[in-house]
Scaffold this motif. Structure first.
Motif, short mmCIF file in Angstrom:
data_model
loop_
_atom_site.label_atom_id
_atom_site.label_comp_id
_atom_site.label_asym_id
_atom_site.label_seq_id
_atom_site.Cartn_x
_atom_site.Cartn_y
_atom_site.Cartn_z
N GLY A 255 0.70 -1.00 0.30
CA GLY A 255 0.20 0.27 0.23
C GLY A 255 0.53 1.16 0.12
N CYS A 256 -0.38 2.56 0.14
CA CYS A 256 0.43 3.60 0.19
C CYS A 256 -0.01 4.49 1.07
CB CYS A 256 1.25 4.37 -1.09
SG CYS A 256 2.32 6.23 -1.42
N ASP A 257 0.66 5.53 1.12
CA ASP A 257 -0.51 6.39 2.69
C ASP A 257 0.13 8.54 1.64
OD1 ASP A 257 -2.02 4.35 4.05
OD2 ASP A 257 -0.34 5.22 5.42
N LYS A 258 0.83 7.94 0.99
CA LYS A 258 1.05 9.31 0.30
C LYS A 258 0.30 10.06 -0.87
CE LYS A 258 5.37 8.89 1.70
NZ LYS A 258 5.02 9.31 2.99
N PHE A 259 -0.84 9.23 -1.32
CA PHE A 259 -1.85 10.50 -2.08
C PHE A 259 -1.22 11.60 -3.02
CE2 PHE A 259 -4.57 8.05 1.63
CZ PHE A 259 -5.57 7.60 0.36
N CYS A 260 -0.60 11.14 -3.06
CA CYS A 260 -0.47 12.57 -4.47
C CYS A 260 -0.97 11.99 -5.89
CB CYS A 260 1.40 11.54 -5.58
SG CYS A 260 2.43 11.25 -4.66
N THR A 261 -1.10 13.90 -5.46
CA THR A 261 -2.99 14.19 -6.55
C THR A 261 -3.52 13.08 -8.29
OG1 THR A 261 -1.86 15.89 -7.42
CG2 THR A 261 -2.70 16.45 -5.18
N PHE A 262 -2.01 12.89 -8.43
CA PHE A 262 -2.03 12.22 -9.89
C PHE A 262 -2.53 10.55 -9.48
CE2 PHE A 262 3.03 12.51 -9.11
CZ PHE A 262 2.93 11.28 -8.84
N CYS A 263 -1.87 9.86 -8.34
CA CYS A 263 -1.91 8.35 -8.77
C CYS A 263 -2.90 7.88 -7.41
CB CYS A 263 -1.00 8.26 -7.02
SG CYS A 263 0.29 6.64 -7.90
N VAL A 264 -3.61 6.52 -8.17
CA VAL A 264 -3.89 5.98 -8.62
C VAL A 264 -3.92 4.50 -7.37
CG1 VAL A 264 -3.41 4.11 -10.32
CG2 VAL A 264 -6.43 5.35 -9.92
N VAL A 265 -2.51 4.77 -6.83
CA VAL A 265 -2.56 3.29 -6.42
C VAL A 265 -2.95 3.52 -4.67
CG1 VAL A 265 0.36 2.59 -4.97
CG2 VAL A 265 0.43 2.95 -7.75
N PRO A 266 -3.22 4.40 -3.62
CA PRO A 266 -3.37 4.55 -2.48
C PRO A 266 -5.41 3.85 -2.32
CG PRO A 266 -2.02 6.99 -2.91
CD PRO A 266 -1.82 5.33 -4.42
N PHE A 267 -5.34 3.85 -3.83
CA PHE A 267 -6.82 3.69 -3.85
C PHE A 267 -6.74 2.24 -4.40
CE2 PHE A 267 -6.91 7.94 -4.66
CZ PHE A 267 -7.90 9.11 -3.74
N ARG B 206 1.08 17.69 -4.87
CA ARG B 206 1.07 17.05 -3.81
C ARG B 206 2.72 15.76 -3.21
NH1 ARG B 206 -3.45 14.70 -1.09
NH2 ARG B 206 -4.75 16.81 -1.13
N ARG B 207 3.77 16.52 -3.60
CA ARG B 207 5.53 15.48 -3.21
C ARG B 207 5.55 15.45 -2.25
NH1 ARG B 207 5.59 10.34 -5.64
NH2 ARG B 207 7.88 11.17 -5.99
N GLN B 208 5.52 16.65 -1.28
CA GLN B 208 6.08 16.80 0.32
C GLN B 208 7.32 16.79 -0.24
OE1 GLN B 208 4.10 14.10 3.12
NE2 GLN B 208 2.92 13.52 1.06
FE1 F3S Z 1 1.82 6.28 -2.97
FE2 F3S Z 1 1.84 7.10 -5.69
FE3 F3S Z 1 3.17 8.66 -4.56
S1 F3S Z 1 2.10 5.50 -4.99
S2 F3S Z 1 4.05 7.60 -3.66
S3 F3S Z 1 0.91 8.06 -4.35
S4 F3S Z 1 2.86 8.60 -6.62
#
Ligand code: F3S
Ligand code: SAH
Length: 503
Positions: free
Chosen positions: A175-187, A296-298
């Protein structure tokens, strides 16, 4: 079907995590009596392990599924399933567009595949397992129970005797908790969870016993790994330290690192632990601060550069790879040029460039406009690749004359093609391209050279005599042959999936 021979066609799209998931699913299927096949049309079970990161990858799955419509009408026994991120993201869309799909299974539910197949074979119309219970909203107890069950998939890992484990992946984090605004992975892959260090070490020992020499630790933000053990936290640098003690393992890699969380102790571990390789995949996404903020890359560009400089200072010989997204919402020409400039500043070994693809449910989808035309995205994509190619070619040409140590992974793609041609035409390829091997340096440079089958799975010292942006060419100086165990099958390394930069 019990007692009869059954075959499965399993196609994997996307990242290394999916490659590992497919390997573990294949283990379960083998235990059910399925044999893998390359022929989709004759298989009893067809599974697509899918990727949702860009729309292009999902369209490809839909088109493959479309091709199965007729076979499905003609054959009662055919089971068709969609597993992985697309299954999790859009089960209803899959069933409505492709009603002949029998099963859908999210990436955190893959341990349920045998049960789902049996449900379908017992006559159930549609078998579904999605990770609603692993969502961030579920109670801690429900989450812990589900987590134990999904862990079972990795814990039951038992490579087949003929499986090549020379280079193996090990999951350290889900999983991932970062929720970059473009990314579907956390979902699609849910909340970030680290696996217990003791289980990871046991898995590495098991793989080493079966012939593994290189392990690659997988996590979406692998450097933020942390696990509580007997009331004490085990951070990523300590995990590296423990894995460094596993005998038989010669090389340890990890992907993907998140620049925002990268602490100095990890660089020190890379410097001090002999098995940890001098390679970092450190996706930056953009060279412009306003774009990084919209994503939202922090971290800021200057923080990223500081990290790159520190890595080069503390870890001699380290090579860096990165990911860039071009044409993100509102990206101006000036912001794009900042990415080109960053490529010049950081001297990456390689980069992956992706055209921004709007993904449903992400913050960018909900609140920003995908306003950069496709032809502009394409041009920017090309400009980044051209900048990178020029620099990488120059850097690699400076290696001519140097000697490098490689782990020999197998025959090169060209050699495999030449061997196939020899077999089908029954003639020898005069220029002996069929003897071309491929290996990788500790810093992940690809090296191509002529050698013999017995070199595969071993280490070799190669003198570099030619170079392009992505490949070094050379001649073997010294070789320590592989063991029969490590030469068992064509290595996966030779065909490692490369993210599709043109998508
Ligand atoms: Fe996570 Fe996707 Fe950002 S996997 S770190 S939300 S690029
Ligand atoms: N941390 C993860 C990121 C997964 S996505 C990992 O690398 O393992 C991999 C890459 O795909 C990202 O680094 C990003 O460059 C790209 N990507 C993610 N979402 C995207 C999107 N919506 N459009 C285009 N590229 C995307």
């Amino acid at each position: 079907m019990k007692g009869e021979s059954k075959s499965v066609y399993l196609e994997t799209m996307g990242c290394q995590m999916n490659v590992l998931d497919s390997e573990l699913v294949m283990g379960q299927l083998r235990a059910m009596g399925y044999a893998p096949t390359d022929d989709m049309t004759s298989a009893n079970l067809v599974l697509f392990n899918t990727c949702s990161v860009r729309d292009h990858a999902e369209q490809k799955v839909l088109s493959r599924l479309g091709n199965l419509r007729k076979p499905k009408e003609e054959r009662d026994d055919l089971v068709v399933g969609v597993i992985g991120c697309m299954a999790e993201r859009d089960p209803d869309g899959i069933f409505s567009k492709m009603p002949h799909v029998d099963l859908v299974c999210g990436p955190s539910e893959l341990n349920k595949i045998p049960a789902l197949i049996e449900e379908v074979q017992d006559g159930r119309d549609r078998a579904v397992a999605l990770s609603q219970s692993l969502s961030r909203k579920s109670t801690p107890v429900a989450r812990a129970l589900e987590y134990d069950s999904v862990e079972a998939l990795d814990l039951a890992r038992d490579p087949a005797p003929d499986e090549n484990v020379l280079q193996s992946y090990i999951r350290v984090q889900r999983g991932c908790d970062k929720f970059c605004t473009f990314c579907v992975v956390p979902f699609t892959r849910g909340a970030e969870r680290s696996r217990p260090a003791s289980q990871i070490v046991d898995e590495a020992k098991m793989l080493a016993d079966r012939g593994a020499k290189e392990i690659t630790l997988l996590g979406q933000t692998v450097n933020s790994y942390i696990h509580q053990e007997n009331g004490r936290a085990v951070p990523f640098a300590d995990l590296l330290g423990r894995l460094n003690e596993v005998s038989g393992i010669e090389r340890i890699r990890f992907v993907t690192s998140y620049p925002g969380d990268f602490t100095t102790d990890i660089l020190e571990a890379m410097r001090d632990l002999p098995k940890v390789c001098e390679y970092l995949h450190l996706p930056v996404q953009s060279g412009s601060d306003p774009v990084l903020q919209r994503m939202r890359r922090q971290y800021s560009v200057s923080q990223y550069i500081e990290l790159v400089d520190k890595a080069r200072e503390l870890v001699p010989g380290v090579e860096l790879a990165s990911d860039f997204i071009v044409g993100f919402c509102g990206e101006t020409e000036e912001e794009h040029k900042a990415s080109v400039a960053l490529i010049g500043r950081c001297e990456f070994k390689s980069i992956f460039v992706f055209k921004y693809s709007e993904r449903p449910a992400t913050v960018a989808d909900k609140r920003m406009a995908d306003d950069i035309p496709d032809n502009v995205k394409r041009r920017r994509n090309q400009e980044l690749l051209v900048a990178q190619e020029a620099l990488a070619t120059l850097a690699n040409q400076q290696r001519i004359g140097q000697q490098v140590e490689v782990l020999v992974e197998g025959y090169s793609k060209a050699a495999l093609k030449a061997q196939e041609a020899e077999q089908t035409r029954g003639e020898e390829v005069s220029w002996r391209r069929s003897d071309q091997l491929v290996g990788r340096t500790r810093s992940d440079q690809i090296v191509v050279f002529n050698g013999k089958a017995e070199h595969i799975g071993g280490f070799a010292t190669v003198r570099i005599d030619a170079a392009t942006a992505l490949t070094l060419h050379g001649e073997i100086i010294v070789a320590i042959p592989g063991t029969p165990q490590s030469r068992r099958a064509p290595s996966r390394g030779a065909s490692l999936p490369v993210l599709d930069s043109a998508s």
